[in-house]
Design a protein around this motif. Sequence first.
Motif, PDB file in Angstrom:
ATOM      1  N   PRO A 122       0.874  -1.070   0.068  1.00  0.00           N
ATOM      2  CA  PRO A 122      -0.026  -0.042   0.070  1.00  0.00           C
ATOM      3  C   PRO A 122       0.986   1.179  -0.103  1.00  0.00           C
ATOM      4  O   PRO A 122       0.365   2.329  -0.663  1.00  0.00           O
ATOM      5  N   GLU A 123       1.895   1.358   1.051  1.00  0.00           N
ATOM      6  CA  GLU A 123       2.812   2.486   0.669  1.00  0.00           C
ATOM      7  C   GLU A 123       3.474   2.519  -0.749  1.00  0.00           C
ATOM      8  O   GLU A 123       3.491   4.003  -0.991  1.00  0.00           O
ATOM      9  N   GLN A 138       0.866   4.000  -3.173  1.00  0.00           N
ATOM     10  CA  GLN A 138       0.621   5.634  -2.494  1.00  0.00           C
ATOM     11  C   GLN A 138       1.496   6.568  -2.967  1.00  0.00           C
ATOM     12  O   GLN A 138       1.098   7.645  -3.567  1.00  0.00           O
ATOM     13  N   ARG A 139       2.671   6.132  -2.962  1.00  0.00           N
ATOM     14  CA  ARG A 139       3.921   6.904  -3.596  1.00  0.00           C
ATOM     15  C   ARG A 139       3.886   7.177  -4.986  1.00  0.00           C
ATOM     16  O   ARG A 139       3.773   8.272  -5.644  1.00  0.00           O
ATOM     17  N   SER A 160       0.909   9.106  -6.451  1.00  0.00           N
ATOM     18  CA  SER A 160       0.748  10.618  -5.679  1.00  0.00           C
ATOM     19  C   SER A 160       0.490  11.632  -6.706  1.00  0.00           C
ATOM     20  O   SER A 160       0.144  12.726  -6.155  1.00  0.00           O
ATOM     21  N   TYR A 200      -9.188   7.651  -1.498  1.00  0.00           N
ATOM     22  CA  TYR A 200      -7.856   6.986  -1.534  1.00  0.00           C
ATOM     23  C   TYR A 200      -7.681   5.688  -0.923  1.00  0.00           C
ATOM     24  O   TYR A 200      -7.362   4.697  -1.636  1.00  0.00           O
ATOM     25  N   VAL A 227      -6.645   2.648  -3.276  1.00  0.00           N
ATOM     26  CA  VAL A 227      -5.236   1.719  -3.167  1.00  0.00           C
ATOM     27  C   VAL A 227      -5.588   0.338  -2.805  1.00  0.00           C
ATOM     28  O   VAL A 227      -5.017  -0.652  -3.555  1.00  0.00           O
TER      29      VAL A 227
END
Length: 215
Positions: A184-185, A188-189, A192, A201, A205
């Motif tokens: 997930p991180e 998100q990156r 962006s 969001y 995701v």
Amino acid sequence: MCSMSEEDQFYTKPTSVPLSGSEALARRSVLQMAGAATATVAIPNAFAHAHTSSASAPAATDVISLHFKVNSAEQRLAVDPRQSLLDVLRERLDLTGTKKGCNTGACGACTVHVNGQRIVSCLTLAAMHEGAEITTIEGIAKGNELHPLQAAFIEHDGLQCGYCTPGQIMSGVACISEGHAGTPEEIQRWMSGNICRCGAYPGIVAAISETAKRG
């Protein structure tokens, strides 16, 4: 009482004397003649300036011939070389699924794929993509069968108003194909650049993550 000095007398404002009738008439005539003379000079100068400006104006930009493939269909167009790819897609090809959001490359609503790479179409000229293969949101489904990420957006409520959704999905498809959907991180990156003003969001995701896991 102090007497007025010679210096004070020198700077004393003179008392105005009323003009007689004939003097006032003569003065008015002089002012009218001066105004007419000024107008006579100014008007030709204004027309001369307008003529000069018109003569120095740049000629209309010529159109250019453009050929590319959009959603597997060959397209040949005569376009203004100053037009963005976004405007050509929307206004010339009627592919309005690609949205015009900020028109400055900041929101991602106009994301499309050009030769397999995601780009924001508002920041690139159509003339720069001669011979390219372009895919818009209208081109990722197979007939009536939705793309897996489109279906996942519905399943995970990855949208509210829906305006940013085409750009989100196009970026999400690219995010998966680029190998940037492992966590997930990471999603998100790499997502962006796409803004959702509704704040959907978590669903976005989740939809990308699940689609990536399904391969």
